[in-house]
Design an enzyme around this catalytic site. Structure first.
Site, PDB file in Angstrom:
ATOM      1  N   ILE A   1       0.813  -1.222   0.000  1.00  0.00           N
ATOM      2  CA  ILE A   1       0.000   0.000   0.000  1.00  0.00           C
ATOM      3  C   ILE A   1       0.846   1.271   0.000  1.00  0.00           C
ATOM      4  O   ILE A   1       0.334   2.348  -0.254  1.00  0.00           O
ATOM      5  CB  ILE A   1      -1.028   0.037   1.155  1.00  0.00           C
ATOM      6  CG1 ILE A   1      -0.337   0.017   2.505  1.00  0.00           C
ATOM      7  CG2 ILE A   1      -2.033  -1.097   1.015  1.00  0.00           C
ATOM      8  CD1 ILE A   1      -1.272   0.287   3.667  1.00  0.00           C
TER       9      ILE A   1
ATOM     10  N   GLN B   1      11.774  -3.970   9.859  1.00  0.00           N
ATOM     11  CA  GLN B   1      10.581  -4.824   9.941  1.00  0.00           C
ATOM     12  C   GLN B   1       9.551  -4.141  10.837  1.00  0.00           C
ATOM     13  O   GLN B   1       9.827  -3.820  11.985  1.00  0.00           O
ATOM     14  CB  GLN B   1      10.914  -6.214  10.497  1.00  0.00           C
ATOM     15  CG  GLN B   1       9.718  -7.132  10.494  1.00  0.00           C
ATOM     16  CD  GLN B   1      10.022  -8.563  10.959  1.00  0.00           C
ATOM     17  OE1 GLN B   1      11.107  -8.852  11.464  1.00  0.00           O
ATOM     18  NE2 GLN B   1       9.057  -9.445  10.800  1.00  0.00           N
TER      19      GLN B   1
ATOM     20  N   HIS C   1       7.902 -11.721   5.390  1.00  0.00           N
ATOM     21  CA  HIS C   1       7.415 -11.376   4.059  1.00  0.00           C
ATOM     22  C   HIS C   1       8.571 -10.903   3.197  1.00  0.00           C
ATOM     23  O   HIS C   1       9.511 -10.288   3.690  1.00  0.00           O
ATOM     24  CB  HIS C   1       6.328 -10.292   4.119  1.00  0.00           C
ATOM     25  CG  HIS C   1       6.711  -9.061   4.866  1.00  0.00           C
ATOM     26  ND1 HIS C   1       6.787  -9.016   6.248  1.00  0.00           N
ATOM     27  CD2 HIS C   1       7.047  -7.826   4.433  1.00  0.00           C
ATOM     28  CE1 HIS C   1       7.135  -7.802   6.629  1.00  0.00           C
ATOM     29  NE2 HIS C   1       7.317  -7.055   5.545  1.00  0.00           N
ATOM     30  N   LEU C   2       8.485 -11.242   1.940  1.00  0.00           N
ATOM     31  CA  LEU C   2       9.447 -10.758   0.951  1.00  0.00           C
ATOM     32  C   LEU C   2       8.870  -9.526   0.280  1.00  0.00           C
ATOM     33  O   LEU C   2       7.702  -9.528  -0.108  1.00  0.00           O
ATOM     34  CB  LEU C   2       9.682 -11.809  -0.138  1.00  0.00           C
ATOM     35  CG  LEU C   2      10.593 -12.975   0.146  1.00  0.00           C
ATOM     36  CD1 LEU C   2      10.627 -13.893  -1.078  1.00  0.00           C
ATOM     37  CD2 LEU C   2      11.987 -12.510   0.493  1.00  0.00           C
TER      38      LEU C   2
END
Length: 113
Positions: free
Chosen positions: A30, A93, A99-100
Site C-alpha cells: 500500500i 521490519q 514477508h518478501l
C-alpha cells in the site's frame, strides 16, 4: 492473534491480491517504494526469519519461487528486481509476519539503507 498479514491472508482486510496458492499469498504494497512493489507472505504465521524452523525451508523456498514467477509475470525479471526480507526493528521490519518485498521497475542503488 492480531497480525495484519494474517488478517489479509484470511481476507478479513482487503488487499490488491496478485497471487495465492495453498501456502503463499502475494499482494501489492500500500506504500510502494518502486513501480512494482509486491509483498509475498506465507499463510503460516512466522513472526521473524529467526523463528523459522527447518520444517519451514520448503515454505520459504516457495516464497522465493513465487517472487520469481511474479517478476516474470510483471515483465521485470530480465531487467532486474530486488527481494528484501527484513528481520526485527533495526532492519525496518514493522509487521511481525515474515514477508518478501519484491521491488522492481526502476534502478536500485547500493547500499540500500
Amino acid at each position: 492473534m492480531n497480525c495484519l498479514f494474517c488478517r489479509i491472508v484470511e481476507k478479513k482486510i482487503p488487499s490488491k491480491k496478485v497471487y495465492e496458492d495453498e501456502h503463499v499469498f502475494a499482494f501489492e504494497d500500500i506504500h510502494p517504494q518502486a513501480p512494482v512493489h509486491i509483498l509475498v507472505v506465507p499463510k503460516k504465521h512466522i513472526s521473524t526469519i529467526l523463528e523459522a524452523k527447518e520444517e519451514d525451508n520448503e515454505l520459504i523456498g516457495r516464497m522465493f519461487q513465487t517472487a520469481n514467477k511474479l517478476a516474470k509475470d510483471r515483465g521485470v525479471a530480465e531487467r532486474g528486481f530486488r527481494l528484501v526480507l527484513n528481520c526485527n526493528r533495526e532492519s525496518g521490519q514493522t509487521i511481525y509476519h515474515i514477508h518478501l518485498h519484491l521491488l522492481a521497475g526502476r534502478a536500485m542503488h547500493w547500499p540500500p539503507g
